[in-house]
Write a protein that holds these residues in place. Structure first.
Motif, PDB file in Angstrom:
ATOM      1  N   CYS A 291     -20.519   9.049  22.756  1.00 47.03           N
ATOM      2  CA  CYS A 291     -20.411   7.924  23.693  1.00 47.03           C
ATOM      3  C   CYS A 291     -21.695   7.095  23.614  1.00 47.03           C
ATOM      4  O   CYS A 291     -22.797   7.629  23.763  1.00 47.03           O
ATOM      5  CB  CYS A 291     -20.211   8.456  25.114  1.00 47.03           C
ATOM      6  SG  CYS A 291     -20.300   7.135  26.343  1.00 47.03           S
ATOM      7  N   CYS A 297     -26.483   7.728  30.706  1.00 42.42           N
ATOM      8  CA  CYS A 297     -25.474   8.145  31.676  1.00 42.42           C
ATOM      9  C   CYS A 297     -25.917   9.434  32.389  1.00 42.42           C
ATOM     10  O   CYS A 297     -26.194  10.439  31.727  1.00 42.42           O
ATOM     11  CB  CYS A 297     -24.135   8.369  30.968  1.00 42.42           C
ATOM     12  SG  CYS A 297     -22.840   8.876  32.112  1.00 42.42           S
ATOM     13  N   CYS A 304     -19.864  14.435  25.389  1.00 40.15           N
ATOM     14  CA  CYS A 304     -20.185  12.997  25.359  1.00 40.15           C
ATOM     15  C   CYS A 304     -21.117  12.668  24.197  1.00 40.15           C
ATOM     16  O   CYS A 304     -20.998  11.611  23.576  1.00 40.15           O
ATOM     17  CB  CYS A 304     -20.864  12.570  26.656  1.00 40.15           C
ATOM     18  SG  CYS A 304     -19.929  12.948  28.140  1.00 40.15           S
ATOM     19  N   CYS A 321     -14.095   6.762  28.719  1.00 44.39           N
ATOM     20  CA  CYS A 321     -15.034   7.772  29.239  1.00 44.39           C
ATOM     21  C   CYS A 321     -14.300   9.111  29.258  1.00 44.39           C
ATOM     22  O   CYS A 321     -13.168   9.180  29.744  1.00 44.39           O
ATOM     23  CB  CYS A 321     -15.492   7.386  30.649  1.00 44.39           C
ATOM     24  SG  CYS A 321     -16.437   8.679  31.477  1.00 44.39           S
TER      25      CYS A 321
HETATM   26 FE1  SF4 Z   1     -20.015   8.388  28.288  1.00 44.34          FE
HETATM   27 FE2  SF4 Z   1     -18.377   9.013  30.288  1.00 44.34          FE
HETATM   28 FE3  SF4 Z   1     -19.807  10.893  29.082  1.00 44.34          FE
HETATM   29 FE4  SF4 Z   1     -21.024   9.117  30.637  1.00 44.34          FE
HETATM   30  S1  SF4 Z   1     -19.529  10.677  31.287  1.00 44.34           S
HETATM   31  S2  SF4 Z   1     -21.707   9.784  28.633  1.00 44.34           S
HETATM   32  S3  SF4 Z   1     -19.809   7.308  30.197  1.00 44.34           S
HETATM   33  S4  SF4 Z   1     -18.182   9.678  28.144  1.00 44.34           S
END
Ligand code: SF4
Length: 328
Positions: A291, A297, A304, A321
């Motif tokens: 991500c 985040c 992620c 997400c």
């Molecule tokens: Fe990305 Fe969602 Fe993981 Fe945050 S929770 S790093 S936005 S995939």
């Protein structure tokens, strides 16, 4: 009833070669695989920080930067253009149909030209009028629609306030009779009260002239009052996209939630709950794996960091997400 799309993109990519040496070259993907549909007559918002790719997306849809991957089409009645292959008379026609309202009303207007000449210039460059009388008539018509006093046409831009200059910029963008208008941070340089005035003008012109807008902004509070639909961009990708009402009622992506937190609140309790967006957006030439938002985040997990989430749509609300349902 399905909405008719004026602009549609499929995996649209805009990349630029960077790096000096032959074997050291990289591609900077400013826009990376974007698929959107902009319905005819809509006010379509694109939001993100500086470096998110929103301006490049707008420029690509105006055919002002080359599309390096995927597709973008413009479809209006009998006219259908593939924006990645436009040239010749089609490109000339598209220049008339798609226009840009600039961000900075101070820098966008030549200080050496009268307001009349500034507004008339696109007509003359594109050869859209046959005589000076016809040009003057068209300039007066669009100036009046943009609430400019006709007596102002003889003056130079320095004589005007920021709001008036932005109305001159809007008149110049609309004089060729476009159908699609990209407004790139078009109220960002203005005071809040003037912003509302310009947004109202854009709204009125939309219904009067049948315009479709792509409204680019870094500020969610500005798009809240004007846009029908909002797409949130991060590092060249769309991370969330929904009708404005849905997005504001229940944002799903942690990045969108952080952008919401940046909107000043009058409620002291809200101020305490704000999720501050830490760090800087990474360089597009050195993107993190998984991500793209994981480096900032607060909810990032090993998944992620390893796997990029796919944009998934549920009830007209799209989000990319892995954890959005848990984080609601
Ligand atoms: Fe990305 Fe969602 Fe993981 Fe945050 S929770 S790093 S936005 S995939």
């Amino acid at each position: 009833m399905t909405e008719e799309l004026l602009i549609e993109t499929r995996d649209l990519t805009v990349g630029f070669p960077v790096g000096g040496r032959l074997f050291n070259k990289k591609t900077l993907k400013a826009v990376d695989g974007i698929s959107i549909g902009i319905p005819r007559g809509s006010f379509f918002g694109v939001v993100g920080e500086s470096g998110s790719g929103k301006t490049t997306l707008g420029r690509a849809l105006l055919n002002a930067v080359p599309i390096t991957g995927g597709h973008a089409t413009y479809h209006d009645g009998e006219v259908r253009y593939d924006l990645s292959t436009l040239s010749g008379t089609e490109l000339k026609d598209y220049r008339k149909r798609a226009q840009l309202i600039f961000q900075d009303p101070y820098a966008a207007l030549s200080p050496r030209m009268t307001v009349r000449d500034i507004i008339a210039e696109p007509l003359e460059v594109m050869g859209l009028t046959a005589s000076r009388e016809e040009t003057d008539a068209r300039v007066r018509e669009i100036a009046a629609k943009c609430r400019l006093n006709l007596e102002h046409l003889r003056r130079f831009p320095h004589a005007f306030s920021g709001g008036q200059r932005q109305r001159i910029s809007i008149a110049r963008a609309l004089v060729s009779g476009p159908r699609f208008v990209v407004a790139d941070e078009s109220v960002a340089a203005l005071d809040v009260s003037i912003q509302a005035d310009i947004l109202n003008l854009l709204k009125n012109l939309q219904s009067e002239l049948g315009l479709t807008y792509m409204f680019i902004s870094h500020d969610l509070s500005v798009v809240a009052h004007s846009c029908d639909h909002v797409a949130v961009m991060y590092l060249g990708r769309i991370v969330e996209s929904a009708p404005t009402r849905k997005l504001f009622a229940a944002p799903r992506h942690p990045y969108t939630k952080a952008l919401f937190s940046a909107i000043p609140s009058l409620d002291p309790d809200d101020r305490g709950r704000a999720q501050k967006l830490e760090g800087e957006i990474p360089s597009p030439t050195n993107q993190p794996p998984g991500c793209k938002f994981h480096t900032r985040c607060p909810h990032a997990t090993d998944l992620c960091k390893a796997r990029e989430p796919v944009l998934q749509t549920e009830s007209g609300h799209a989000v990319a997400c892995h954890r959005w349902q848990e984080l609601l």
